[in-house]
Design a protein around this motif. Structure first.
Motif, mmCIF file in Angstrom:
data_model
loop_
_atom_site.group_PDB
_atom_site.id
_atom_site.type_symbol
_atom_site.label_atom_id
_atom_site.label_comp_id
_atom_site.label_asym_id
_atom_site.label_seq_id
_atom_site.Cartn_x
_atom_site.Cartn_y
_atom_site.Cartn_z
ATOM 1 N N PRO A 212 13.541 -1.272 3.055
ATOM 2 C CA PRO A 212 12.235 -0.598 3.128
ATOM 3 C C PRO A 212 11.129 -1.571 3.516
ATOM 4 N N LYS A 213 10.208 -1.071 4.315
ATOM 5 C CA LYS A 213 9.082 -1.898 4.713
ATOM 6 C C LYS A 213 8.040 -1.877 3.604
ATOM 7 N N SER A 214 7.682 -3.045 3.113
ATOM 8 C CA SER A 214 6.666 -3.155 2.065
ATOM 9 C C SER A 214 5.585 -4.112 2.545
ATOM 10 N N PRO A 215 4.397 -3.611 2.841
ATOM 11 C CA PRO A 215 3.328 -4.489 3.338
ATOM 12 C C PRO A 215 2.829 -5.421 2.243
ATOM 13 N N LEU A 216 2.218 -6.513 2.669
ATOM 14 C CA LEU A 216 1.604 -7.450 1.736
ATOM 15 C C LEU A 216 0.247 -6.910 1.291
ATOM 16 N N LYS A 217 -0.257 -7.507 0.209
ATOM 17 C CA LYS A 217 -1.538 -7.054 -0.310
ATOM 18 C C LYS A 217 -2.646 -7.289 0.718
ATOM 19 N N GLU A 218 -2.540 -8.369 1.478
ATOM 20 C CA GLU A 218 -3.539 -8.652 2.501
ATOM 21 C C GLU A 218 -3.520 -7.573 3.589
ATOM 22 N N ASP A 219 -2.314 -7.100 3.946
ATOM 23 C CA ASP A 219 -2.214 -6.043 4.963
ATOM 24 C C ASP A 219 -2.851 -4.740 4.473
ATOM 25 N N VAL A 220 -2.647 -4.423 3.191
ATOM 26 C CA VAL A 220 -3.226 -3.204 2.636
ATOM 27 C C VAL A 220 -4.750 -3.298 2.605
ATOM 28 N N ALA A 221 -5.263 -4.486 2.255
ATOM 29 C CA ALA A 221 -6.720 -4.669 2.222
ATOM 30 C C ALA A 221 -7.320 -4.498 3.613
ATOM 31 N N VAL A 222 -6.644 -5.046 4.636
ATOM 32 C CA VAL A 222 -7.129 -4.892 6.004
ATOM 33 C C VAL A 222 -7.097 -3.425 6.414
ATOM 34 N N LEU A 223 -6.047 -2.712 6.031
ATOM 35 C CA LEU A 223 -5.932 -1.297 6.363
ATOM 36 C C LEU A 223 -7.085 -0.497 5.753
ATOM 37 N N ILE A 224 -7.341 -0.694 4.465
ATOM 38 C CA ILE A 224 -8.395 0.074 3.791
ATOM 39 C C ILE A 224 -9.757 -0.212 4.413
ATOM 40 N N ALA A 225 -10.007 -1.482 4.736
ATOM 41 C CA ALA A 225 -11.279 -1.835 5.361
ATOM 42 C C ALA A 225 -11.413 -1.200 6.744
ATOM 43 N N GLU A 353 -0.013 -0.446 11.468
ATOM 44 C CA GLU A 353 1.333 0.098 11.275
ATOM 45 C C GLU A 353 1.604 0.610 9.861
ATOM 46 N N VAL A 354 0.734 0.370 8.903
ATOM 47 C CA VAL A 354 0.959 0.799 7.517
ATOM 48 C C VAL A 354 0.658 2.287 7.383
ATOM 49 N N THR A 355 1.596 3.030 6.785
ATOM 50 C CA THR A 355 1.452 4.463 6.577
ATOM 51 C C THR A 355 1.293 4.762 5.080
ATOM 52 N N PHE A 356 1.104 6.038 4.761
ATOM 53 C CA PHE A 356 1.020 6.441 3.357
ATOM 54 C C PHE A 356 2.306 6.091 2.611
ATOM 55 N N LEU A 357 3.456 6.271 3.254
ATOM 56 C CA LEU A 357 4.721 5.938 2.611
ATOM 57 C C LEU A 357 4.830 4.438 2.361
ATOM 58 N N HIS A 358 4.331 3.642 3.284
ATOM 59 C CA HIS A 358 4.347 2.183 3.085
ATOM 60 C C HIS A 358 3.489 1.785 1.894
ATOM 61 N N LEU A 359 2.418 2.535 1.643
ATOM 62 C CA LEU A 359 1.587 2.230 0.477
ATOM 63 C C LEU A 359 2.384 2.425 -0.812
ATOM 64 N N ARG A 360 3.221 3.450 -0.845
ATOM 65 C CA ARG A 360 4.077 3.679 -2.015
ATOM 66 C C ARG A 360 5.103 2.557 -2.158
ATOM 67 N N HIS A 361 5.648 2.087 -1.034
ATOM 68 C CA HIS A 361 6.546 0.927 -1.062
ATOM 69 C C HIS A 361 5.814 -0.298 -1.612
ATOM 70 N N PHE A 362 4.584 -0.471 -1.172
ATOM 71 C CA PHE A 362 3.789 -1.610 -1.622
ATOM 72 C C PHE A 362 3.597 -1.569 -3.132
ATOM 73 N N THR A 363 3.275 -0.412 -3.679
ATOM 74 C CA THR A 363 3.059 -0.289 -5.119
ATOM 75 C C THR A 363 4.305 -0.689 -5.892
ATOM 76 N N ALA A 364 5.468 -0.151 -5.493
ATOM 77 C CA ALA A 364 6.711 -0.436 -6.212
ATOM 78 C C ALA A 364 7.098 -1.901 -6.093
ATOM 79 N N THR A 365 7.050 -2.430 -4.872
ATOM 80 C CA THR A 365 7.501 -3.798 -4.658
ATOM 81 C C THR A 365 6.595 -4.802 -5.351
ATOM 82 N N THR A 366 5.292 -4.581 -5.312
ATOM 83 C CA THR A 366 4.360 -5.516 -5.940
ATOM 84 C C THR A 366 4.579 -5.586 -7.447
ATOM 85 N N MET A 367 4.784 -4.432 -8.083
ATOM 86 C CA MET A 367 5.024 -4.436 -9.525
ATOM 87 C C MET A 367 6.368 -5.067 -9.871
#
Length: 409
Positions: A212-225, A353-367
């Motif tokens: 599964p693709k799991s983005p880094l926290k920096e990628d998520v921050a760039v996406l939200i901005a 490239e980050v999608t809503f599903l990738h955000l869910r991957h990010f949450t699980a992987t980070t924890m």
């Protein structure tokens, strides 16, 4: 005074009186379940017949027969045993005359549509589509899969159907269709249409598991901005999804009564889904028909407060507990459509490239990378541990790193 005896005037029977004997004769000729008899076929050989339940598809009569060798007394004993076995449902049913694959799948879909079998509205749409696809498949020998009689259906036919379906279709779709077929045939087995479910013996196409693709926290921050520059509401939604692990449908199904900003927790029990034609958008229980409480980070609380102010300003009213957190433009009592909300996110993120599903991957992987156990993370995401390991764990296991470090020179 009459001198000659007059014949009595004949009485004409009414149509109702005429109908009663006819109705009684029809009722007398109608055999009930459990009725039966013994017939002599030849010397020492008897046929035992018992009336069973009617055909569940056509409504026609059905019976079961047995041959018995011996005297009539032996046949009468066999008849009594056969009646008891039928009453206890220990006798295999002969099936239905309408026993094609299409008839079995149509009966299964009808049970889902009437609520006998409980499926989510979106799953019902998928089930209908899978039924139509499978029933129209033409096998290599020219037979239409939906027209195959259940009495002759084997696992070889099902595997051949899988092979034909894979041409131009994804393996995941074939596997979903296989699930629908198995459930439909299992329903037919329970109703006495078949004795065995051949789909249990058929081998489904294998899927290739990818990490599964799991983005880094920096990628998520760039996406939200980046999203915030064009759609602040969707940006706050992405932030909430990334920090809670909710599905998009669950976020759109939230009402303000389920958001406790003072306690810093959100109660997740509902989701919004598109039920298809004649159903539309509806609010239903979550995917696992369960509820969970998810703590909120400070950033998520701030996003909820901004959305609260945004809703009050948009509709020029006081936000009520029954109002949706992310409502439709038509009013605060209407949920947002999942497809249009996804389109807004796709437009706002541009080429990111980050999608809503990738955000869910990010949450699980980070924890998980933070050392949390699978059970805790699964409870937060509303998944089972097995699903979490299969679909959302995109990390390199920390235990593997510790184990491999022993090999370092």
């Amino acid at each position: 005074m009459l001198t000659d005896a007059q014949p009595p005037t004949p009485r004409v029977a009414s149509s109702r009186a005429k109908a009663q004997p006819a109705k009684a004769s029809r009722a007398a000729g109608r055999r009930r379940r459990g009725s039966g008899g013994v017939s002599l076929m030849r010397d020492g050989v008897w046929r035992v017949d018992v009336e069973i339940s009617r055909d569940p598809v056509t409504g026609q009569r059905r019976r079961i027969s047995r041959r018995v060798r011996g005297s009539r007394a032996d046949a009468e004993v066999a008849l009594a045993k056969l009646r008891v076995a039928d009453h206890d449902r220990r006798v295999p049913r002969p099936g239905t005359r309408a026993r094609t694959v299409r008839a079995a799948l149509n009966a299964y879909v009808a049970d889902v549509e009437t609520g006998v079998i409980d499926l989510a509205p979106k799953t019902l749409v998928t089930t209908r589509s899978a039924r139509n696809t499978m029933c129209s498949i033409v096998l290599s020998d020219g037979r239409v899969f939906g027209d195959i009689r259940l009495s002759s259906l084997g696992w070889q036919d099902i595997e051949e159907m899988f092979r034909v379906m894979r041409v131009g279709r994804s393996t995941d779709w074939v596997r979903r269709s296989a699930t629908v077929l198995s459930r439909g045939l299992d329903r037919a087995r329970k109703h006495g249409l078949i004795d065995h479910n051949p789909a249990k013996d058929a081998t489904r196409p294998k899927t290739v598991r990818r990490k599964p693709k799991s983005p880094l926290k920096e990628d998520v921050a760039v996406l939200i901005a980046q999203v915030a520059t064009s759609d602040e509401e969707v940006a706050d939604a992405a932030l909430i999804l990334a920090t809670t692990g909710m599905r998009m449908g669950e976020l759109l199904g939230l009402q303000w009564a389920e958001v406790d900003l003072r306690g810093g927790v959100v109660h997740v029990a509902w989701a919004v889904t598109d039920g298809g034609p004649a159903v539309g958008i509806l609010r239903k229980p979550t995917k696992r028909s369960d509820w969970r409480d998810v703590p909120l980070t400070a950033a998520a609380e701030a996003a909820f407060r901004r959305q609260h102010e945004r809703s009050a300003t948009m509709f020029k009213l006081t936000v009520a507990p029954r109002h949706y957190v992310f409502p439709n433009r038509c009013g605060p009592d209407s949920p947002h459509r999942p497809d249009s909300f996804g389109d807004r996110f796709a437009t706002a993120r541009g080429d990111h490239e980050v999608t809503f599903l990738h955000l869910r991957h990010f949450t699980a992987t980070t924890m998980l990378d933070a050392g949390e156990d699978y059970r805790t993370v699964a409870d937060i995401l509303g998944n089972s541990e097995t699903t979490l390991r299969l679909h959302y764990d995109g990390r390199t296991n920390l235990a593997k790193r510790r184990a491999i470090s022993a090999l370092d020179f």
